[in-house]
Design a protein around this motif. Sequence first.
Motif, short mmCIF file in Angstrom:
data_model
loop_
_atom_site.label_atom_id
_atom_site.label_comp_id
_atom_site.label_asym_id
_atom_site.label_seq_id
_atom_site.Cartn_x
_atom_site.Cartn_y
_atom_site.Cartn_z
N ALA A 293 0.82 -1.21 0.00
CA ALA A 293 0.00 0.00 0.00
C ALA A 293 0.86 1.26 0.00
O ALA A 293 0.43 2.31 -0.47
CB ALA A 293 -0.93 0.00 1.21
N TYR A 294 2.07 1.12 0.50
CA TYR A 294 2.99 2.27 0.57
C TYR A 294 4.38 1.77 0.21
O TYR A 294 4.90 0.84 0.86
CB TYR A 294 2.97 2.87 1.98
CG TYR A 294 3.89 4.06 2.19
CD1 TYR A 294 3.42 5.35 1.97
CD2 TYR A 294 5.20 3.90 2.61
CE1 TYR A 294 4.25 6.46 2.16
CE2 TYR A 294 6.04 5.00 2.80
CZ TYR A 294 5.55 6.27 2.57
OH TYR A 294 6.36 7.37 2.76
N ASP A 295 4.98 2.37 -0.79
CA ASP A 295 6.32 1.98 -1.20
C ASP A 295 7.33 2.83 -0.45
O ASP A 295 7.50 4.02 -0.73
CB ASP A 295 6.49 2.15 -2.71
CG ASP A 295 7.79 1.54 -3.23
OD1 ASP A 295 8.70 1.31 -2.40
OD2 ASP A 295 7.90 1.34 -4.44
N GLN A 296 8.01 2.24 0.51
CA GLN A 296 8.92 3.00 1.35
C GLN A 296 10.11 3.58 0.58
O GLN A 296 10.73 4.55 1.02
CB GLN A 296 9.40 2.13 2.52
CG GLN A 296 8.24 1.69 3.42
CD GLN A 296 8.69 1.10 4.74
OE1 GLN A 296 9.73 1.48 5.27
NE2 GLN A 296 7.89 0.18 5.27
N ALA B 133 10.19 7.35 -0.33
CA ALA B 133 10.58 8.36 0.66
C ALA B 133 11.97 8.93 0.37
O ALA B 133 12.27 10.08 0.72
CB ALA B 133 10.54 7.77 2.06
N GLU B 134 12.85 8.13 -0.27
CA GLU B 134 14.21 8.58 -0.52
C GLU B 134 14.24 9.82 -1.41
O GLU B 134 14.90 10.82 -1.10
CB GLU B 134 15.03 7.47 -1.15
CG GLU B 134 16.49 7.85 -1.39
CD GLU B 134 17.32 6.71 -1.95
OE1 GLU B 134 18.50 6.95 -2.28
OE2 GLU B 134 16.80 5.58 -2.06
N GLY B 135 13.53 9.78 -2.53
CA GLY B 135 13.47 10.94 -3.41
C GLY B 135 12.80 12.13 -2.76
O GLY B 135 13.22 13.28 -2.94
N PHE B 136 11.76 11.86 -2.00
CA PHE B 136 11.04 12.91 -1.28
C PHE B 136 11.99 13.65 -0.33
O PHE B 136 12.03 14.88 -0.29
CB PHE B 136 9.89 12.26 -0.50
CG PHE B 136 9.14 13.19 0.42
CD1 PHE B 136 8.19 14.06 -0.06
CD2 PHE B 136 9.40 13.19 1.79
CE1 PHE B 136 7.50 14.91 0.78
CE2 PHE B 136 8.72 14.04 2.65
CZ PHE B 136 7.76 14.90 2.14
#
Length: 402
Positions: free
Chosen positions: A378-381, A384-387
Amino acid sequence: MSDINKVVLAYSGGLDTSVILKWLQDKYQCEVVTFTADLGQGEEVEPARAKAQSLGIKEIYIEDLREEFARDFVFPMFRANAIYEGEYLLGTSIARPLIAKRLVEIAAQTGAQAVSHGATGKGNDQVRFELGAYGLNPNIKVIAPWREWDLLSRQKLLDYADQHGIPVEMKQGKKSPYSMDANLLHISYEGGILEDPWAEAEESMWRWSVAPETAPDKPTYLELTYEKGDIVAINGETMSPATVMSYLNKVAGENGIGRLDIVENRYVGMKSRGCYETPAGTVMLRAHRAIESLTLDREVAHLKDELMPRYASLIYNGYWWAPERKMMQTMIDASQQTVNGDVRIKLYKGNVIVVGRRSATDSLFDESMATFEDDAGAYDQKDAEGFIKLNALRLKIAGKKR
């Protein structure tokens, strides 16, 4: 104001307003109409009728405004989570625009040219009453006796009452040392030993709540049901706004909830120390924030929090009827369309503890994303890296310059 032949007086039946009634008759040689509002202060208002009649008043208005007060003033304010200077729940402030509204309406009904109030020249209430009156009727005249007369002490008021045959209850008996104001939302205390901000309030002063240390050892659980930001039921029982507040005042007060001791900044410029009991309001604020935490979009919630201090100051300073407050209210009310559901709270020894919240139709809480267990994609952790890198870009650039 020689053209005034009739004035509407906000009348409680107490010493101050009874003296004002007679003073208006003598000073302005005018007819006085009295208006007494029941806002849930917990005291019988009907005796004001007999008192006014004994002073020769023919037009007497005594009105039960509890539901209008709760529905049209308190509940809209709590949709905004309004709190002044981080602590005060605006119990006195929010009552004044309703009183001003009725004063102006009664003046129109009776052909009065002016309204009058018993607020002193040192406080906030004179501003609230008069801004409200002028905002609703630009042509109304206002008589504020405390800014005109020389009866500037209780003894002078008592002497005036004696000279003019004005009955004063408990004149020879023990009098509370505090100046108090009460309605469905709160009771306030000022004066007496409270004028020393270092002195602790006497336990005997408090009227609506027990001390937290003497509250029951067993917690009380309540389930509050919300529709569009307003409490509509408690423990499954549908209630009107005023009934909600009366019930919460009783139950929360029994659990030692709602006491407050603050030094606040008055609009006129001075600091004032006051104590307040707001059992229902304390519960309402905590629970409303809990249901909003589940149903409001993050940016909407944060924008509300940014605007709330301005909204609270507008109410505190008497601008309920101002266009900017109305504009903000429209926005606040629009945000509440999805604030539906239930909040379960625990009341225990002065504390309001949220223990659950739910919304079958408007919850934005997605358990599949928030879980610490396997979220099944449901959420690809990795996203977060690019964010993080994009948000760190300006910090990295600045860091290189240093």
